[in-house]
Design a protein around this motif. Structure first.
Motif, mmCIF file in Angstrom:
data_model
loop_
_atom_site.group_PDB
_atom_site.id
_atom_site.type_symbol
_atom_site.label_atom_id
_atom_site.label_comp_id
_atom_site.label_asym_id
_atom_site.label_seq_id
_atom_site.Cartn_x
_atom_site.Cartn_y
_atom_site.Cartn_z
ATOM 1 N N ALA A 153 0.912 -1.361 -0.107
ATOM 2 C CA ALA A 153 -0.081 0.022 0.089
ATOM 3 C C ALA A 153 0.734 1.225 -0.004
ATOM 4 C CB ALA A 153 -1.049 -0.022 1.183
ATOM 5 N N ARG A 155 -3.225 3.436 -2.317
ATOM 6 C CA ARG A 155 -3.329 2.546 -3.446
ATOM 7 C C ARG A 155 -2.157 1.440 -3.537
ATOM 8 N NH1 ARG A 155 -0.434 7.248 -5.475
ATOM 9 N NH2 ARG A 155 1.472 6.743 -6.652
ATOM 10 N N THR A 156 -2.570 0.457 -4.195
ATOM 11 C CA THR A 156 -1.803 -0.639 -4.224
ATOM 12 C C THR A 156 -0.710 -0.616 -5.270
ATOM 13 O OG1 THR A 156 -3.348 -2.019 -2.965
ATOM 14 C CG2 THR A 156 -1.609 -3.402 -4.380
ATOM 15 N N VAL A 157 0.730 -0.698 -5.099
ATOM 16 C CA VAL A 157 1.496 -0.843 -6.047
ATOM 17 C C VAL A 157 2.654 -1.960 -6.134
ATOM 18 C CG1 VAL A 157 1.460 1.909 -6.200
ATOM 19 C CG2 VAL A 157 3.113 0.759 -4.522
#
Length: 323
Positions: A148, A152-154
Motif C-alpha cells: 500500500a 493505492r496498491t503498487v
C-alpha cells in the motif's frame, strides 16, 4: 589498507556547457583510471540550482561511472531523500544495482538548504515525515511484492540483485537521523566524527530490537590534492578551493555538522586550517589517514591539474599504502 576515495561534485564556476562536457567526460576517464589502480570508491553528491554548477543528478552520474568501471564502488553521499519520488528512486537504484553487480552505495539525507525544497515545491517543514516515507517505501518496493502506497496498491519491478536490498545508509548529524536509521534497521552515516551520536544510535538499536552498524568519518577527513610543489598549487589554484569551501560553508546552519566544513575566509586561512590539504606524495603517505579522499577537480580545478593530482595519488601514493 586505508579506504581510498575519489570525490566528484563537478563544481565549475562560470563554465560553459562545452567546458562542462569536457569536465564530465574527464571525470569518467579519471574514475576508470582510479578503478584500474585499485581505488576503493568514487563519491558523488546532490545539490540543485547552484550557480557554480554543483552536480544535481547523482544517480545519472553514478550510472555512467559504474558503466566505466569494473571494481570500485560508487557512493551517492548524499541523496536528498524528500526531493525524490520514492517509487522512482527505488526503480533507479534497483536498475543500477543490477547493472553494477551491487557496487552502488546510497546515503539518504534530508539536506540543509530550504531553497532546494522551495525550488522543488516540497514543504521544508515536512522533510522528516517525507524522509520516513521515502525510506519505508523503497524498502518495501525492493521486495518485489505489492504494498500500500498513498492509498493505492503498487508494485515495483525489477527487484535489485543485492539481497536483501541495495546498500542504503541513513545520513545526518541529528538524533532524529540516528533514530530513523535504528528504527528501520539501516546503517547510520554520521556527517562528521560524532562518537556520541554513534552511541545514541546503538542505544536506539537496542530499544527497537533492530540490527545496524555505523560508517563514520574519522576525526580527520581532509579533502586532498596531490602535487610535487604544493606552494605552486596554493598560489595558482587556492582560490578554487576557497570558492568551494565558502560555498559549502554558506549552506550550513549552526546545528549542521560536517567533516569538511571550513571556517576559512582567505586562502591563507584555508591552508592553515587543514580541511583542504595540498600534499606531496611523501607527505600524503605520512598523514597516516584511515580514509584518503582525493578531490581532483575541486572548485573548478583545471582538468590537467586534476589529472596530475590523480596520477601522483595512484602511481606514487597507493603502492606505498600496503594491502
Amino acid at each position: 589498507m586505508p579506504v581510498t576515495v575519489v570525490r566528484f561534485n563537478l563544481v565549475a564556476p562560470g563554465a560553459t556547457p562545452a567546458e562542462l562536457g569536457v569536465r564530465y567526460r574527464a571525470a569518467l576517464e579519471m574514475a576508470a583510471y582510479a578503478d584500474r589502480h585499485g581505488v576503493t570508491l568514487v563519491q558523488t553528491e546532490e545539490h540543485h540550482g547552484v550557480e557554480n554548477n554543483w552536480l544535481p543528478s547523482p544517480f545519472v552520474f553514478a550510472g555512467a561511472v559504474l558503466g566505466a568501471t569494473q571494481r570500485l564502488a560508487v557512493t551517492v553521499s548524499a541523496v536528498i531523500g524528500p526531493l525524490h519520488d520514492p517509487l522512482r528512486l527505488a526503480e533507479d537504484i534497483a536498475v543500477l544495482d543490477l547493472l553494477s553487480g551491487g557496487r552502488l552505495v546510497t546515503v539518504a539525507g534530508i539536506g540543509y538548504r530550504p531553497e532546494e525544497y522551495a525550488r522543488a515545491g516540497v514543504d521544508w517543514k515536512r522533510r522528516g515525515l517525507l524522509q520516513d516515507e521515502l525510506l519505508e517505501t523503497v524498502l518495501k518496493a525492493w521486495t518485489g511484492e505489492e504494498f500500500a502506497y498513498r492509498g493505492r496498491t503498487v508494485r515495483v519491478t525489477p527487484r535489485p540483485a543485492t539481497d536483501p536490498h541495495p546498500l542504503l545508509l541513513v545520513g545526518g548529524s541529528s538524533k532524529a537521523a540516528a533514530r530513523r536509521a535504528a528504527r528501520l534497521g539501516l546503517p547510520f552515516f554520521p556527517s562528521a566524527h560524532l562518537p556520541e551520536l554513534e552511541a545514541y544510535y546503538k542505544e536506539r538499536l537496542a530499544e527497537y530490537g533492530t540490527e545496524g552498524w555505523t560508517m563514520m568519518p574519522g576525526a580527520e577527513t581532509p579533502l586532498l590534492h596531490l602535487a610535487e610543489d604544493p606552494d605552486r598549487v596554493w598560489a595558482e589554484y587556492g582560490d578554487r578551493f576557497l570558492h568551494e569551501a565558502r560555498t559549502y560553508a554558506s549552506w550550513q546552519s549552526g546545528g549542521i555538522r560536517s567533516a569538511v566544513k571550513s571556517g576559512a575566509t582567505t586562502v591563507a586561512e584555508l591552508r592553515e586550517e587543514g580541511v583542504y590539504r595540498i600534499l606531496t606524495p611523501d607527505a600524503c603517505v605520512a598523514q597516516g589517514l584511515d580514509n584518503l579522499v582525493l578531490h581532483p577537480l575541486a572548485g573548478g580545478m583545471p582538468v590537467e591539474e586534476g589529472w596530475r593530482s590523480l596520477r601522483l595519488f595512484c602511481e606514487d601514493v597507493l603502492p606505498r599504502l600496503g594491502g
